[in-house]
Motif scaffolding. Structure first.
Motif, mmCIF file in Angstrom:
data_model
loop_
_atom_site.group_PDB
_atom_site.id
_atom_site.type_symbol
_atom_site.label_atom_id
_atom_site.label_comp_id
_atom_site.label_asym_id
_atom_site.label_seq_id
_atom_site.Cartn_x
_atom_site.Cartn_y
_atom_site.Cartn_z
ATOM 1 N N HIS A 196 -1.318 -22.391 -48.243
ATOM 2 C CA HIS A 196 -2.571 -22.864 -47.654
ATOM 3 C C HIS A 196 -2.932 -24.282 -48.076
ATOM 4 N N HIS A 197 -2.339 -24.785 -49.158
ATOM 5 C CA HIS A 197 -2.593 -26.155 -49.600
ATOM 6 C C HIS A 197 -1.785 -27.185 -48.815
ATOM 7 N N TYR A 198 -0.679 -26.734 -48.205
ATOM 8 C CA TYR A 198 0.245 -27.694 -47.593
ATOM 9 C C TYR A 198 0.495 -27.450 -46.108
ATOM 10 N N LEU A 199 0.283 -26.219 -45.645
ATOM 11 C CA LEU A 199 0.640 -25.855 -44.276
ATOM 12 C C LEU A 199 -0.582 -25.503 -43.447
ATOM 13 N N GLU A 200 -0.441 -25.666 -42.146
ATOM 14 C CA GLU A 200 -1.453 -25.205 -41.198
ATOM 15 C C GLU A 200 -1.017 -23.858 -40.627
ATOM 16 N N ALA A 201 -1.968 -22.994 -40.374
ATOM 17 C CA ALA A 201 -1.665 -21.676 -39.808
ATOM 18 C C ALA A 201 -1.557 -21.760 -38.293
ATOM 19 N N GLY A 202 -0.647 -20.946 -37.738
ATOM 20 C CA GLY A 202 -0.539 -20.841 -36.298
ATOM 21 C C GLY A 202 -1.601 -19.911 -35.743
ATOM 22 N N ASN A 203 -1.782 -19.953 -34.433
ATOM 23 C CA ASN A 203 -2.833 -19.166 -33.792
ATOM 24 C C ASN A 203 -2.345 -18.342 -32.602
ATOM 25 N N GLY A 204 -1.029 -18.230 -32.429
ATOM 26 C CA GLY A 204 -0.521 -17.501 -31.274
ATOM 27 C C GLY A 204 0.459 -16.418 -31.661
ATOM 28 N N LYS A 205 0.614 -15.435 -30.754
ATOM 29 C CA LYS A 205 1.606 -14.384 -30.952
ATOM 30 C C LYS A 205 3.013 -14.928 -30.726
ATOM 31 N N ASN A 206 3.989 -14.114 -31.082
ATOM 32 C CA ASN A 206 5.390 -14.497 -30.909
ATOM 33 C C ASN A 206 6.129 -13.383 -30.187
ATOM 34 N N LEU A 207 6.009 -13.380 -28.868
ATOM 35 C CA LEU A 207 6.675 -12.400 -28.017
ATOM 36 C C LEU A 207 7.736 -13.093 -27.177
ATOM 37 N N PHE A 208 8.888 -12.443 -27.032
ATOM 38 C CA PHE A 208 9.976 -13.024 -26.248
ATOM 39 C C PHE A 208 10.896 -11.904 -25.784
ATOM 40 N N SER A 209 11.776 -12.233 -24.856
ATOM 41 C CA SER A 209 12.692 -11.252 -24.293
ATOM 42 C C SER A 209 14.121 -11.758 -24.412
ATOM 43 N N LEU A 210 14.997 -10.887 -24.912
ATOM 44 C CA LEU A 210 16.427 -11.179 -24.973
ATOM 45 C C LEU A 210 17.178 -10.010 -24.350
ATOM 46 N N ASP A 211 18.057 -10.312 -23.432
ATOM 47 C CA ASP A 211 18.812 -9.281 -22.705
ATOM 48 C C ASP A 211 17.904 -8.232 -22.094
ATOM 49 N N GLY A 212 16.745 -8.667 -21.628
ATOM 50 C CA GLY A 212 15.823 -7.764 -20.959
ATOM 51 C C GLY A 212 14.998 -6.882 -21.869
ATOM 52 N N ILE A 213 15.090 -7.086 -23.181
ATOM 53 C CA ILE A 213 14.350 -6.283 -24.155
ATOM 54 C C ILE A 213 13.223 -7.121 -24.741
ATOM 55 N N GLU A 214 12.007 -6.591 -24.714
ATOM 56 C CA GLU A 214 10.868 -7.291 -25.294
ATOM 57 C C GLU A 214 10.918 -7.180 -26.824
ATOM 58 N N MET A 215 10.659 -8.302 -27.472
ATOM 59 C CA MET A 215 10.744 -8.371 -28.929
ATOM 60 C C MET A 215 9.601 -9.217 -29.467
ATOM 61 N N GLY A 216 9.402 -9.129 -30.779
ATOM 62 C CA GLY A 216 8.400 -9.954 -31.436
ATOM 63 C C GLY A 216 8.928 -10.461 -32.757
ATOM 64 N N GLY A 217 8.381 -11.580 -33.208
ATOM 65 C CA GLY A 217 8.786 -12.134 -34.492
ATOM 66 C C GLY A 217 7.577 -12.519 -35.316
ATOM 67 N N ILE A 218 7.584 -12.104 -36.578
ATOM 68 C CA ILE A 218 6.554 -12.512 -37.534
ATOM 69 C C ILE A 218 7.263 -13.137 -38.729
ATOM 70 N N ILE A 219 6.502 -13.640 -39.705
ATOM 71 C CA ILE A 219 7.108 -14.314 -40.850
ATOM 72 C C ILE A 219 6.489 -13.796 -42.147
ATOM 73 N N CYS A 220 7.289 -13.178 -42.973
ATOM 74 C CA CYS A 220 6.988 -12.826 -44.366
ATOM 75 C C CYS A 220 5.598 -12.210 -44.562
ATOM 76 N N TYR A 221 4.631 -12.968 -45.055
ATOM 77 C CA TYR A 221 3.299 -12.453 -45.391
ATOM 78 C C TYR A 221 2.612 -11.799 -44.203
ATOM 79 N N ASP A 222 2.981 -12.188 -42.976
ATOM 80 C CA ASP A 222 2.447 -11.516 -41.773
ATOM 81 C C ASP A 222 2.652 -10.001 -41.849
ATOM 82 N N LEU A 223 3.668 -9.575 -42.600
ATOM 83 C CA LEU A 223 3.999 -8.153 -42.707
ATOM 84 C C LEU A 223 2.848 -7.331 -43.256
ATOM 85 N N ARG A 224 1.980 -7.946 -44.044
ATOM 86 C CA ARG A 224 0.874 -7.225 -44.675
ATOM 87 C C ARG A 224 -0.321 -7.015 -43.738
#
Length: 259
Positions: A120-148
């Motif tokens: 939080h001292h060095y980075l800005e937080a994002g404000n959008g979801k991360n949804l995408f499709s590969l080979d016709g399958i819907e997927m999502g991606g989060i990063i580390c602390y997002d897991l909590r």
């Protein structure tokens, strides 16, 4: 669908060395027959946050150039973990997803910044979801602390995600939390969870891998040990709907009670 988890050590504050390593690991994973390659968090610089002005990837150009080149050459999808980026005057922890045609189909800035590692001292937080499709399958991606934040992941699943990717630099002192939370996220969302953690050390933390692939019923299909490795795990996508039919939690939700 075959997913390759690239569990690696990261050279602290040395993008040049890390780009060489990542290219080699991506080529190794492709040679093993993977459909999708997944990298860990902040693989270009590690958590050398005080030097981001010198070493962060400006507009993600170096990362995008490497990932698009390799995905197209190798005909493979890449969930690019995350890298430190500079966009305008600010710094971010950014995930890029590239399909096998070399097209960037998703860009996500980590939404929840981790104060124990001074994000939080060095980075800005994002404000959008991360949804995408590969080979016709819907997927999502989060990063580390997002897991909590289970509501953050649930929102992706409600929008259709059947696989959740979790790149991380999760320290070994809290590795039990990592394991339990990953399994819980898979069970409660009846989806696959593919999580890739780093190994090695930086000046402040030690990391011991334990990357995991977890099925929608909660079975742990693979857990990495405390060393660099590239592991390909096959996902049986039909299992997602089978599990959701057995216990129809999405039909049984009472959303009006949750607000």
């Amino acid at each position: 669908m075959k997913v390759a988890c690239v569990q690696l050590d990261i050279a602290f504050g040395n993008p040049k060395e890390n780009f060489i390593t990542v290219e080699k690991k991506i080529r190794d994973a492709a040679s093993l027959g993977a459909d999708i390659i997944v990298l860990p968090e902040m693989w270009n610089t590690g958590y050398d946050l005080t030097r981001l002005a010198e070493i962060a990837d400006v507009e993600g150009e170096d990362t995008k150039r490497l990932l698009t080149k390799l995905s197209k050459e190798l005909s493979i999808h890449i969930v690019g973990g995350s890298v430190s980026t500079k966009k305008g005057d600010n710094f971010f922890n950014t995930m890029y997803v590239v399909n096998s045609l070399g097209e960037i189909i998703a860009e996500y800035d980590k939404a929840h910044l981790f104060k124990l590692m001074d994000e939080h001292h060095y980075l800005e937080a994002g404000n959008g979801k991360n949804l995408f499709s590969l080979d016709g399958i819907e997927m999502g991606g989060i990063i580390c602390y997002d897991l909590r934040f289970p509501e953050w992941i649930r929102s992706h699943v409600l929008d259709g995600a059947k696989i959740i990717f979790v790149p991380a630099q999760w320290p070994d002192k809290r590795i039990d939390h990592w394991k339990i939370l990953l399994q819980a996220r898979a069970i409660e969302n009846q989806c696959y969870v593919v999580a890739v953690n780093r190994v090695g050390k930086d000046p402040n933390n030690s990391f011991n891998g334990n990357s995991m692939v977890i099925a929608p019923w909660g079975e742990i299909l693979w857990t990495g040990e405390n060393e660099e490795t590239v592991k390909v795990v096959e996902l049986t996508l039909s299992e997602i709907e089978e599990v959701r039919k057995r216990i129809p939690i999405f039909q049984d939700r009472r959303e009006t009670l949750y607000k």
